[in-house]
Design an enzyme around this catalytic site. Structure first.
Site, PDB file in Angstrom:
ATOM      1  N   HIS A  84      20.645  -5.164  93.090  1.00  0.00           N
ATOM      2  CA  HIS A  84      20.210  -3.776  92.877  1.00  0.00           C
ATOM      3  C   HIS A  84      21.116  -2.996  91.931  1.00  0.00           C
ATOM      4  O   HIS A  84      21.101  -1.771  91.941  1.00  0.00           O
ATOM      5  CB  HIS A  84      20.081  -3.060  94.223  1.00  0.00           C
ATOM      6  CG  HIS A  84      18.990  -3.629  95.086  1.00  0.00           C
ATOM      7  ND1 HIS A  84      18.934  -3.486  96.445  1.00  0.00           N
ATOM      8  CD2 HIS A  84      17.892  -4.358  94.742  1.00  0.00           C
ATOM      9  CE1 HIS A  84      17.852  -4.102  96.913  1.00  0.00           C
ATOM     10  NE2 HIS A  84      17.211  -4.651  95.902  1.00  0.00           N
TER      11      HIS A  84
ATOM     12  N   ARG B  42      28.574   8.996  94.885  1.00  0.00           N
ATOM     13  CA  ARG B  42      28.618   7.670  95.514  1.00  0.00           C
ATOM     14  C   ARG B  42      29.707   6.805  94.864  1.00  0.00           C
ATOM     15  O   ARG B  42      30.387   6.029  95.521  1.00  0.00           O
ATOM     16  CB  ARG B  42      27.259   6.971  95.390  1.00  0.00           C
ATOM     17  CG  ARG B  42      26.122   7.806  95.981  1.00  0.00           C
ATOM     18  CD  ARG B  42      25.014   6.961  96.477  1.00  0.00           C
ATOM     19  NE  ARG B  42      25.487   6.096  97.526  1.00  0.00           N
ATOM     20  CZ  ARG B  42      25.056   4.847  97.700  1.00  0.00           C
ATOM     21  NH1 ARG B  42      24.163   4.337  96.902  1.00  0.00           N
ATOM     22  NH2 ARG B  42      25.537   4.118  98.679  1.00  0.00           N
TER      23      ARG B  42
ATOM     24  N   GLN C 249      22.869  -6.883  97.991  1.00  0.00           N
ATOM     25  CA  GLN C 249      21.986  -5.747  97.673  1.00  0.00           C
ATOM     26  C   GLN C 249      22.849  -4.532  97.356  1.00  0.00           C
ATOM     27  O   GLN C 249      22.337  -3.489  96.977  1.00  0.00           O
ATOM     28  CB  GLN C 249      21.107  -5.419  98.881  1.00  0.00           C
ATOM     29  CG  GLN C 249      20.174  -6.536  99.281  1.00  0.00           C
ATOM     30  CD  GLN C 249      19.533  -6.244 100.637  1.00  0.00           C
ATOM     31  OE1 GLN C 249      18.525  -5.560 100.729  1.00  0.00           O
ATOM     32  NE2 GLN C 249      20.114  -6.772 101.700  1.00  0.00           N
ATOM     33  N   ASN C 250      24.148  -4.666  97.569  1.00  0.00           N
ATOM     34  CA  ASN C 250      25.035  -3.510  97.417  1.00  0.00           C
ATOM     35  C   ASN C 250      25.354  -3.247  95.960  1.00  0.00           C
ATOM     36  O   ASN C 250      25.457  -4.162  95.140  1.00  0.00           O
ATOM     37  CB  ASN C 250      26.337  -3.728  98.190  1.00  0.00           C
ATOM     38  CG  ASN C 250      26.082  -3.784  99.684  1.00  0.00           C
ATOM     39  OD1 ASN C 250      24.997  -3.397 100.134  1.00  0.00           O
ATOM     40  ND2 ASN C 250      27.046  -4.267 100.439  1.00  0.00           N
TER      41      ASN C 250
ATOM     42  N   ASP D  31      28.152  -1.494  95.327  1.00  0.00           N
ATOM     43  CA  ASP D  31      29.612  -1.400  95.255  1.00  0.00           C
ATOM     44  C   ASP D  31      30.191  -2.730  94.774  1.00  0.00           C
ATOM     45  O   ASP D  31      29.470  -3.735  94.669  1.00  0.00           O
ATOM     46  CB  ASP D  31      30.209  -0.990  96.619  1.00  0.00           C
ATOM     47  CG  ASP D  31      30.047  -2.073  97.691  1.00  0.00           C
ATOM     48  OD1 ASP D  31      30.486  -3.221  97.453  1.00  0.00           O
ATOM     49  OD2 ASP D  31      29.490  -1.781  98.768  1.00  0.00           O
TER      50      ASP D  31
ATOM     51  N   TYR E 240      24.900   9.875  91.940  1.00  0.00           N
ATOM     52  CA  TYR E 240      25.623   8.612  91.734  1.00  0.00           C
ATOM     53  C   TYR E 240      27.107   8.846  91.468  1.00  0.00           C
ATOM     54  O   TYR E 240      27.939   8.011  91.832  1.00  0.00           O
ATOM     55  CB  TYR E 240      24.942   7.760  90.649  1.00  0.00           C
ATOM     56  CG  TYR E 240      23.695   7.110  91.208  1.00  0.00           C
ATOM     57  CD1 TYR E 240      23.794   6.019  92.068  1.00  0.00           C
ATOM     58  CD2 TYR E 240      22.442   7.632  90.966  1.00  0.00           C
ATOM     59  CE1 TYR E 240      22.675   5.449  92.639  1.00  0.00           C
ATOM     60  CE2 TYR E 240      21.304   7.070  91.527  1.00  0.00           C
ATOM     61  CZ  TYR E 240      21.423   5.979  92.375  1.00  0.00           C
ATOM     62  OH  TYR E 240      20.312   5.423  92.964  1.00  0.00           O
TER      63      TYR E 240
ATOM     64  N   GLY F  20      24.665  -7.809 107.529  1.00  0.00           N
ATOM     65  CA  GLY F  20      24.567  -6.356 107.406  1.00  0.00           C
ATOM     66  C   GLY F  20      23.399  -5.841 106.604  1.00  0.00           C
ATOM     67  O   GLY F  20      23.575  -4.969 105.755  1.00  0.00           O
ATOM     68  N   THR F  21      22.235  -6.343 106.886  1.00  0.00           N
ATOM     69  CA  THR F  21      21.057  -5.818 106.192  1.00  0.00           C
ATOM     70  C   THR F  21      19.907  -5.669 107.173  1.00  0.00           C
ATOM     71  O   THR F  21      19.709  -6.523 108.041  1.00  0.00           O
ATOM     72  CB  THR F  21      20.638  -6.701 104.990  1.00  0.00           C
ATOM     73  OG1 THR F  21      19.363  -6.258 104.500  1.00  0.00           O
ATOM     74  CG2 THR F  21      20.543  -8.172 105.334  1.00  0.00           C
ATOM     75  N   SER F  22      19.145  -4.582 107.005  1.00  0.00           N
ATOM     76  CA  SER F  22      18.006  -4.346 107.890  1.00  0.00           C
ATOM     77  C   SER F  22      16.807  -5.195 107.472  1.00  0.00           C
ATOM     78  O   SER F  22      15.813  -5.239 108.177  1.00  0.00           O
ATOM     79  CB  SER F  22      17.621  -2.863 107.839  1.00  0.00           C
ATOM     80  OG  SER F  22      17.279  -2.507 106.513  1.00  0.00           O
TER      81      SER F  22
END
Ligand code: NAD
Length: 229
Positions: A104, A56, A86-87, A89, A53, A170-172
């Protein structure tokens, strides 16, 4: 004011230079998820997890908001906007978005391993191995790891259920329970899904799919929405 809920994933930050989950060559590829992003991993080898982390966090601190993050701020001129990301950042916040919920967790924060309400903002990129909370317990990254509950999920469902317009970027849509959020948007409200690899979503027929990168697709959609409101 109409309520717009924007649900973002790693793809919205890709053009800021932050690796997505499944990008080849990304940080995630060099590590086994079960070794760095689970509570068991932290119990087994806290230094490895903290190192992961820290790396990151450094990447996030060096990154800047891109045209997609910035365009979403303009949407606030005419809409009541709630971002659910969900990011981990903070690029939505740094771009200037007012209402950002992190499903998250947040990479720039750490919290007590014993008292989860004790959350601290880190002053630098590095979490020290031996840092403790004010009650003397070790700190951990303020991240929702795989296998952990998503505490903000209920509130996120409320926001999505009350939306007049829903935008997915931008999410799967492969990480659950977050991905299940899309099914709480009314089946009649306009929904847009911007992702170069976006595919039709089962049972949702009201979704306009925009197979573009966020940096171009989001500003174009925002301009369109501001004009046609
Ligand atoms: P994912 O990696 O599963 O999917 C990323 C998606 O982004 C893909 O569908 C891909 O097609 C798309 N994409 C790639 N480049 C894009 C671009 N320029 N514009 C728009 N879309 C683009 O990511 P996810 O669905 O968010 O789920 C992964 C999990 O990993 C999440 O829980 C998230 O917390 C975490 N994660 C977060 C970050 C971050 O904070 N920036 C980065 C990586 C992973």
């Amino acid at each position: 004011m109409k309520r717009v809920v924007v649900f973002t994933g790693a793809g919205v930050s890709a053009e800021s230079g932050i690796s997505t989950f499944r990008d080849s060559g990304g940080l995630w590829e060099k590590y086994d998820i079960s070794e760095v992003a689970t509570p068991e991993a932290f119990a087994r080898n806290p230094k490895l997890v903290i190192d992961f982390y820290n790396a990151r966090r450094k990447q996030v601190l060096e990154a800047k908001p891109n045209d997609a993050h910035k365009a979403l701020v303009r949407l606030e001129e005419k809409f009541n906007v709630q971002i659910i990301t969900q990011n981990i950042d903070d690029l939505h916040e740094r771009a200037g978005s007012k209402n950002v919920m992190h499903l998250h967790g947040e990479i720039r924060k750490v919290r007590s391993t014993r008292f989860p309400e004790l959350v601290y903002e880190l002053k630098s990129a590095e979490q020290q191995y031996d840092a403790v909370c004010e009650r003397g317990f070790p700190l951990r990254p303020h991240i929702v790891w795989f296998g952990e509950m998503v505490p903000m999920m209920e509130l996120a469902v409320e926001h999505v259920s009350a939306a007049d317009l829903f935008i997915i970027i931008g999410t799967s849509l492969e990480v659950y329970p977050a991905a299940s959020l899309i099914h709480y948007a009314g089946s009649l409200i306009p929904t847009f899904y911007i992702d170069p690899n976006a595919r039709p979503i089962d049972k949702l027929t009201n979704v306009s799919i925009i197979t573009e990168k966020a940096g171009t697709g989001v500003p174009a959609l925002v301009e369109h929405l501001l004009k046609t409101k």
